[in-house]
Design an enzyme around this catalytic site. Sequence first.
Site, mmCIF file in Angstrom:
data_model
loop_
_atom_site.group_PDB
_atom_site.id
_atom_site.type_symbol
_atom_site.label_atom_id
_atom_site.label_comp_id
_atom_site.label_asym_id
_atom_site.label_seq_id
_atom_site.Cartn_x
_atom_site.Cartn_y
_atom_site.Cartn_z
ATOM 1 C CD GLU A 65 39.616 46.346 30.643
ATOM 2 O OE1 GLU A 65 40.526 47.259 31.024
ATOM 3 O OE2 GLU A 65 39.782 45.253 30.409
ATOM 4 C CB SER A 78 47.075 42.421 35.994
ATOM 5 O OG SER A 78 46.021 42.531 35.658
HETATM 6 C C1 FAD Z 1 40.828 36.319 31.351
HETATM 7 C C2 FAD Z 1 41.545 37.246 31.986
HETATM 8 C C3 FAD Z 1 42.120 38.019 30.987
HETATM 9 C C4 FAD Z 1 42.758 39.127 31.741
HETATM 10 N N1 FAD Z 1 43.640 40.300 30.883
HETATM 11 C C5 FAD Z 1 44.548 41.109 31.271
HETATM 12 C C6 FAD Z 1 45.321 41.826 30.516
HETATM 13 O O1 FAD Z 1 45.210 41.750 29.303
HETATM 14 N N2 FAD Z 1 46.098 42.597 31.083
HETATM 15 C C7 FAD Z 1 46.180 42.990 32.467
HETATM 16 O O2 FAD Z 1 46.708 43.819 32.840
HETATM 17 N N3 FAD Z 1 45.331 42.045 33.314
HETATM 18 C C8 FAD Z 1 44.545 41.320 32.688
HETATM 19 N N4 FAD Z 1 43.788 40.320 33.505
HETATM 20 C C9 FAD Z 1 43.929 40.442 34.993
HETATM 21 C C10 FAD Z 1 42.731 41.211 35.713
HETATM 22 O O3 FAD Z 1 42.564 42.333 35.441
HETATM 23 C C11 FAD Z 1 42.894 40.640 37.261
HETATM 24 O O4 FAD Z 1 42.816 39.189 37.334
HETATM 25 C C12 FAD Z 1 41.810 41.363 38.212
HETATM 26 O O5 FAD Z 1 42.027 42.569 38.232
HETATM 27 C C13 FAD Z 1 41.862 41.025 39.538
HETATM 28 O O6 FAD Z 1 42.962 40.777 40.162
HETATM 29 P P1 FAD Z 1 43.754 39.489 40.830
HETATM 30 O O7 FAD Z 1 43.612 38.371 39.950
HETATM 31 O O8 FAD Z 1 45.088 39.862 41.115
HETATM 32 O O9 FAD Z 1 43.000 39.177 41.957
HETATM 33 P P2 FAD Z 1 43.095 39.901 43.510
HETATM 34 O O10 FAD Z 1 43.119 41.249 43.325
HETATM 35 O O11 FAD Z 1 44.111 39.146 44.220
HETATM 36 O O12 FAD Z 1 41.457 39.619 43.965
HETATM 37 C C14 FAD Z 1 41.253 37.887 44.571
HETATM 38 C C15 FAD Z 1 39.811 38.161 44.974
HETATM 39 O O13 FAD Z 1 39.892 39.196 45.853
HETATM 40 C C16 FAD Z 1 38.675 40.465 45.734
HETATM 41 N N5 FAD Z 1 38.969 41.656 46.293
HETATM 42 C C17 FAD Z 1 40.286 42.087 46.173
HETATM 43 N N6 FAD Z 1 40.355 43.231 46.675
HETATM 44 C C18 FAD Z 1 39.148 43.689 47.256
HETATM 45 C C19 FAD Z 1 38.497 44.642 47.929
HETATM 46 N N7 FAD Z 1 39.180 45.654 48.147
HETATM 47 N N8 FAD Z 1 37.217 44.375 48.368
HETATM 48 C C20 FAD Z 1 36.690 43.405 48.052
HETATM 49 N N9 FAD Z 1 36.882 42.350 47.419
HETATM 50 C C21 FAD Z 1 38.278 42.294 47.179
HETATM 51 C C22 FAD Z 1 38.695 40.212 44.298
HETATM 52 O O14 FAD Z 1 37.334 40.523 43.949
HETATM 53 C C23 FAD Z 1 39.060 38.711 44.240
HETATM 54 O O15 FAD Z 1 37.857 38.022 44.159
HETATM 55 C C24 FAD Z 1 42.938 39.428 32.893
HETATM 56 C C25 FAD Z 1 42.440 38.253 33.967
HETATM 57 C C26 FAD Z 1 41.578 37.534 33.166
HETATM 58 C C27 FAD Z 1 41.015 36.553 34.184
#
Ligand code: FAD
Length: 396
Positions: free
Chosen positions: A250, A135
């Site tokens: 995963e 991410s």
């Molecule tokens: C506790 C925790 C640990 C993590 N650990 C890691 C890690 O070790 N390594 C790593 O790389 N990442 C990690 N992550 C990141 C995680 O993979 C991302 O938070 C996740 O993929 C969502 O991306 P974002 O936070 O950018 O949200 P966004 O992608 O910006 O999404 C925001 C909202 O919009 C919704 N949304 C987005 N696109 C769509 C769509 N096409 N259709 C419908 N709804 C949509 C999402 O469901 C969400 O509700 C971690 C996250 C958490 C919370």
Amino acid sequence: MSDVELTADDARFRRDVADWLADHVVGEYAELEGRGGPGDDDVGFDVRVAWEHELGKAGFIGLGWPVEFGGRGATLEQQVIWAEEYTRAQAPARVNHMGENLLAPTLIEYGTPEQQERFLPGILRGDERWCQGYSEPNAGSDLANVATRARLEGDEWLVNGQKVWTSSAHVSHWCFVVARTDPSSERHRGLSFLLVPMEQPGVEVRPIVQITGGGEFNEVFFDDARTEAGLVVGDVNDGWRVAMGLLGFERGVSTLAQQVGFERELDHVLALARTRDRTRDAVLRQRLVDAWIGLRLMKWNAMRSMAAKGVPGPEASISKLFWGSWHRDLGNLMIDVLGPDGLIIEGAGADAGSYELKLEQKLFLFSRADTIYGGSNEIQRNVLGERVLGLPKEPT
Ligand SMILES: Cc1cc2nc3c(=O)[nH]c(=O)nc-3n(C[C@H](O)[C@H](O)[C@H](O)COP(=O)(O)OP(=O)(O)OC[C@H]3O[C@@H](n4cnc5c(N)ncnc54)[C@H](O)[C@@H]3O)c2cc1C
């Protein structure tokens, strides 16, 4: 597994691991009482690292990996037995989920023999911990938007960019990084899956303090970070395939280990409901039973995923959607069982980290993350709708 008849081999395996755990979960390991899981990660970290070494010495890391890669080649049934006995013994929470359950199966599937020989033994001994560099600020659900770049200079990759939410980066030796290696490429083409050492001047890790008060994840900045040219898994510019293969692990198979923790938490909620005389509340009682049923379903689903050999397909999204929602609901249930006490937080100040949370409150807050990480619920539903059910693609 407790409900079905075990073979003589399985029964012996159960006795052996129960004996081993009884002999070894003693002293400071026993004092932890199984703590240190997700959201509770900073608890007893050094003790848990020492415990990981104990597990490594006894050959209990990589239980399900094939024997030729240093694992035990344990059957599915034996892995379930191990998880059950591990919960029963209240053994410390594990420290290298990303290495053992995500990177290792990916290396076994896509890595070169040199990469396998170099990295699998460190994980098996409990010496080398890994984190996941997927991410970024503008690439979460939309992972193909990765902007971190890597270019070859001589016999090294130079990596530049920023990752975020990188769990355990502050205690990891290596990071698997998805980076753009073809500067003219777009979206999922032109990405590579690189293995980057964390302990070097070009890598800066900044912890992010969460509402739970813990700092288990981080921002990671790469500023001319270096890694060897040969440390790319799969072909250069074909990293998307490898990155997606890892996500399959995963979302599916690796949840078995996680369920060890879930089982313990459910036991805790049940005990709490009994001691607080909450089981006479019919609605709460029904929710407790639902949670119990959900955990059984989750286990059988994980076993179904594990029984299918190779890289899990989009059906792994079913498991992720199910366990993420189940665990979030368990967090809600835990707070509801506490009643009004659940709302009281000890300590001063409103800043994260300045107050003492009860274990139940920590779980409630942390489990909000379960429907986000590893792919959010909305994304899992998209995957299932489009790739399993064959529904029309959502408009972009
Ligand atoms: C506790 C925790 C640990 C993590 N650990 C890691 C890690 O070790 N390594 C790593 O790389 N990442 C990690 N992550 C990141 C995680 O993979 C991302 O938070 C996740 O993929 C969502 O991306 P974002 O936070 O950018 O949200 P966004 O992608 O910006 O999404 C925001 C909202 O919009 C919704 N949304 C987005 N696109 C769509 C769509 N096409 N259709 C419908 N709804 C949509 C999402 O469901 C969400 O509700 C971690 C996250 C958490 C919370």
